[in-house]
Scaffold this motif. Structure first.
Motif, PDB file in Angstrom:
ATOM      1  N   ASP A 158      52.529  46.257 -30.101  1.00  0.00           N
ATOM      2  CA  ASP A 158      53.806  46.789 -30.005  1.00  0.00           C
ATOM      3  C   ASP A 158      54.408  47.001 -28.465  1.00  0.00           C
ATOM      4  N   SER A 159      53.520  46.473 -27.447  1.00  0.00           N
ATOM      5  CA  SER A 159      53.982  47.043 -26.138  1.00  0.00           C
ATOM      6  C   SER A 159      54.991  45.952 -25.719  1.00  0.00           C
ATOM      7  N   SER A 160      55.828  46.403 -24.874  1.00  0.00           N
ATOM      8  CA  SER A 160      56.970  45.483 -24.341  1.00  0.00           C
ATOM      9  C   SER A 160      56.538  44.969 -22.933  1.00  0.00           C
ATOM     10  N   HIS A 161      55.535  45.735 -22.014  1.00  0.00           N
ATOM     11  CA  HIS A 161      55.615  45.455 -20.924  1.00  0.00           C
ATOM     12  C   HIS A 161      53.972  45.965 -20.520  1.00  0.00           C
ATOM     13  N   VAL A 162      53.199  45.141 -19.689  1.00  0.00           N
ATOM     14  CA  VAL A 162      52.235  45.538 -19.126  1.00  0.00           C
ATOM     15  C   VAL A 162      52.309  45.491 -17.438  1.00  0.00           C
ATOM     16  N   ALA A 163      51.740  46.566 -16.828  1.00  0.00           N
ATOM     17  CA  ALA A 163      51.898  46.400 -15.299  1.00  0.00           C
ATOM     18  C   ALA A 163      50.203  46.458 -14.903  1.00  0.00           C
ATOM     19  N   LEU A 164      50.138  45.796 -13.709  1.00  0.00           N
ATOM     20  CA  LEU A 164      48.730  45.671 -13.196  1.00  0.00           C
ATOM     21  C   LEU A 164      48.756  45.183 -11.569  1.00  0.00           C
TER      22      LEU A 164
ATOM     23  N   ARG B 263      47.084  37.323 -18.852  1.00  0.00           N
ATOM     24  CA  ARG B 263      48.559  36.488 -19.171  1.00  0.00           C
ATOM     25  C   ARG B 263      48.211  35.504 -20.166  1.00  0.00           C
ATOM     26  N   THR B 264      47.073  34.677 -19.931  1.00  0.00           N
ATOM     27  CA  THR B 264      46.649  33.690 -20.547  1.00  0.00           C
ATOM     28  C   THR B 264      46.294  34.129 -22.314  1.00  0.00           C
ATOM     29  N   ALA B 265      45.719  35.182 -22.361  1.00  0.00           N
ATOM     30  CA  ALA B 265      45.448  35.644 -23.732  1.00  0.00           C
ATOM     31  C   ALA B 265      46.457  36.450 -24.298  1.00  0.00           C
ATOM     32  N   LEU B 266      47.353  37.142 -23.874  1.00  0.00           N
ATOM     33  CA  LEU B 266      48.248  37.918 -24.253  1.00  0.00           C
ATOM     34  C   LEU B 266      49.794  37.402 -24.878  1.00  0.00           C
ATOM     35  N   ASP B 267      49.954  38.025 -25.897  1.00  0.00           N
ATOM     36  CA  ASP B 267      51.298  37.504 -26.789  1.00  0.00           C
ATOM     37  C   ASP B 267      52.363  37.418 -25.551  1.00  0.00           C
ATOM     38  N   ASN B 268      53.014  36.336 -25.536  1.00  0.00           N
ATOM     39  CA  ASN B 268      53.944  35.857 -24.538  1.00  0.00           C
ATOM     40  C   ASN B 268      55.379  36.766 -24.874  1.00  0.00           C
ATOM     41  N   ARG B 269      55.431  37.581 -25.982  1.00  0.00           N
ATOM     42  CA  ARG B 269      56.672  38.525 -26.004  1.00  0.00           C
ATOM     43  C   ARG B 269      56.404  39.645 -25.086  1.00  0.00           C
ATOM     44  N   ILE B 270      55.066  39.940 -24.713  1.00  0.00           N
ATOM     45  CA  ILE B 270      54.894  41.158 -23.943  1.00  0.00           C
ATOM     46  C   ILE B 270      54.869  40.672 -22.455  1.00  0.00           C
TER      47      ILE B 270
ATOM     48  N   LEU C 268      48.588  31.196  -9.598  1.00  0.00           N
ATOM     49  CA  LEU C 268      48.939  31.790 -10.717  1.00  0.00           C
ATOM     50  C   LEU C 268      49.424  30.601 -11.506  1.00  0.00           C
ATOM     51  N   GLY C 269      50.409  30.021 -11.036  1.00  0.00           N
ATOM     52  CA  GLY C 269      51.040  28.887 -11.701  1.00  0.00           C
ATOM     53  C   GLY C 269      50.176  27.862 -12.116  1.00  0.00           C
ATOM     54  N   VAL C 270      49.036  27.735 -11.670  1.00  0.00           N
ATOM     55  CA  VAL C 270      48.011  26.510 -11.824  1.00  0.00           C
ATOM     56  C   VAL C 270      47.125  27.431 -13.089  1.00  0.00           C
ATOM     57  N   LEU C 271      46.743  28.540 -13.048  1.00  0.00           N
ATOM     58  CA  LEU C 271      46.091  29.244 -13.935  1.00  0.00           C
ATOM     59  C   LEU C 271      46.529  29.621 -15.266  1.00  0.00           C
ATOM     60  N   ILE C 272      47.685  30.033 -15.183  1.00  0.00           N
ATOM     61  CA  ILE C 272      48.493  30.202 -16.429  1.00  0.00           C
ATOM     62  C   ILE C 272      49.282  29.322 -17.154  1.00  0.00           C
ATOM     63  N   PRO C 273      48.856  28.908 -18.369  1.00  0.00           N
ATOM     64  CA  PRO C 273      49.624  27.798 -18.977  1.00  0.00           C
ATOM     65  C   PRO C 273      51.242  28.082 -18.996  1.00  0.00           C
ATOM     66  N   PRO C 274      51.962  26.799 -18.815  1.00  0.00           N
ATOM     67  CA  PRO C 274      53.298  27.099 -18.612  1.00  0.00           C
ATOM     68  C   PRO C 274      54.032  27.868 -19.643  1.00  0.00           C
ATOM     69  N   ALA C 275      53.538  27.744 -20.893  1.00  0.00           N
ATOM     70  CA  ALA C 275      54.258  28.370 -21.998  1.00  0.00           C
ATOM     71  C   ALA C 275      54.106  29.914 -22.031  1.00  0.00           C
ATOM     72  N   GLN C 276      53.185  30.270 -21.185  1.00  0.00           N
ATOM     73  CA  GLN C 276      52.868  31.986 -20.962  1.00  0.00           C
ATOM     74  C   GLN C 276      53.769  32.392 -19.673  1.00  0.00           C
ATOM     75  N   ASN C 277      54.992  32.123 -19.900  1.00  0.00           N
ATOM     76  CA  ASN C 277      55.710  32.351 -18.801  1.00  0.00           C
ATOM     77  C   ASN C 277      56.358  33.799 -18.378  1.00  0.00           C
ATOM     78  N   ASN C 278      56.124  34.577 -19.393  1.00  0.00           N
ATOM     79  CA  ASN C 278      57.011  35.890 -19.272  1.00  0.00           C
ATOM     80  C   ASN C 278      55.902  36.914 -18.163  1.00  0.00           C
TER      81      ASN C 278
END
Ligand SMILES: *Cc1c(COP(=O)(O)O)cnc(C)c1O
Length: 305
Positions: free
Chosen positions: A166-172, A184-191, A209-219
């Protein structure tokens, strides 16, 4: 011995007037409490490397770092714990003369340190140099600086499982960005994910990061205004923030990574970039051993044991 630590992780939710006024809930995922030396995200990046090394029949870990490197120390400690030999290639010939607390502890843990010039060190990603190292240490599993290989990425992805759905944001905080990309790759893209590079000009990380993270995980986005002068640098404002934060919440932050991330997320909340109703999880990636170099300026000392 199986390659595992007890991953019993807590989230501390802050009681804080600034958050109450902004209508934001903020919890801290305490990866720093995992282990005093193999702390934080470094464990997640190392664990798949340790398994791969064992599967490949390698009994030595070889990796790279500077005089204050959390990764070097985590590798030395993990190697000792899981019965591997360890070699650390250290940046800068001067580091041998002014042996830092971090490097002394690496040696105490049994890591052999090899000091190389900055010029040689800059070849740490080069195939020719890596082949030569592999020939010199035939039993070694070579882990890149910061644990930033495929095994590191898949290990870091495991952190996503600890983030409440139920989180909305993750900070790192970001160094190489491997941990950020893994989560980012493993986390629900709604977060949404907000990353805080700790070096100056951290926007350069967007391309890798754009190479490592799948384009659908764009949030996700990077917030580049909280480097406090660059990697390993700090200002009085940052130190004061960290001391106040400890007095209020009894949670120690490190000055290289998590202090900058926490300052940044509070600033973004204050300026309305994180809207009311948000549920933010800040990942405490550890790194407290690095505070030894500025311990006299922190009300909580080096805060690691
Ligand atoms: C290494 C480190 C990071 C950065 O991790 P990357 O995967 O390299 O981005 C963040 N926080 C702490 C405390 C670290 O030691």
């Amino acid at each position: 011995m199986a390659i595992e630590l007890r991953e019993q992780l807590r989230i501390d939710y802050l009681e804080d007037e600034r958050l109450r006024q902004a209508g934001v809930a903020l919890g801290i995922l305490r990866l720093d409490e995992l282990h005093p030396l193999v702390s934080g995200n470094k464990w997640f990046k190392l664990k798949e490397n340790l398994k791969a090394a064992r599967d490949a029949g390698c009994n030595r870990l070889l990796t790279f770092g500077g005089a204050y490197s959390n990764h070097l120390l985590a590798t030395a400690a993990a190697a000792k714990y899981f019965s591997f030999a360890a070699t650390g290639i250290v940046r800068g010939l001067h580091a041998q003369a002014l042996l830092s607390d971090t490097l002394q502890e690496c040696m105490t843990l049994g890591m052999d340190l090899v000091f190389v010039s900055r010029e040689v060190y800059s070849r740490k990603g080069d195939d020719v140099y890596l082949d030569a190292l592999q020939q010199r240490y035939p039993d070694a599993w070579i882990v890149p600086e910061g644990g930033s290989n495929a095994a590191g990425l898949s290990g870091a992805a495991g952190i996503a499982a600890y983030i409440p759905s139920d989180s909305s944001h993750v900070a790192l905080a970001l160094g190489t960005g491997t941990t950020f990309a893994g989560i980012r790759t493993a986390l629900d893209n709604r977060i949404a994910m907000t990353g805080f590079p700790v070096m100056k000009g951290g926007a350069y990380l967007e391309t890798p990061l754009g190479v490592l993270i799948p384009p659908a995980q764009n949030n996700w986005l990077l917030s580049n205004d909280y480097h406090f002068g660059g990697f390993g640098r700090h200002t009085d404002t940052l130190i004061t923030f960290m001391n106040d934060f400890y007095e209020q919440h009894s949670i120690p932050l490190d000055f290289v990574y998590t202090g900058k991330m926490m300052y940044g997320i509070f600033d973004r909340i204050r300026t309305g970039q994180i809207p009311a109703g948000s549920r933010v999880i800040c990942v405490h990636t550890g790194g407290l051993q690095g505070n030894r170099s500025i311990a006299q300026r922190l009300c909580y000392g080096p805060s690691y044991s």
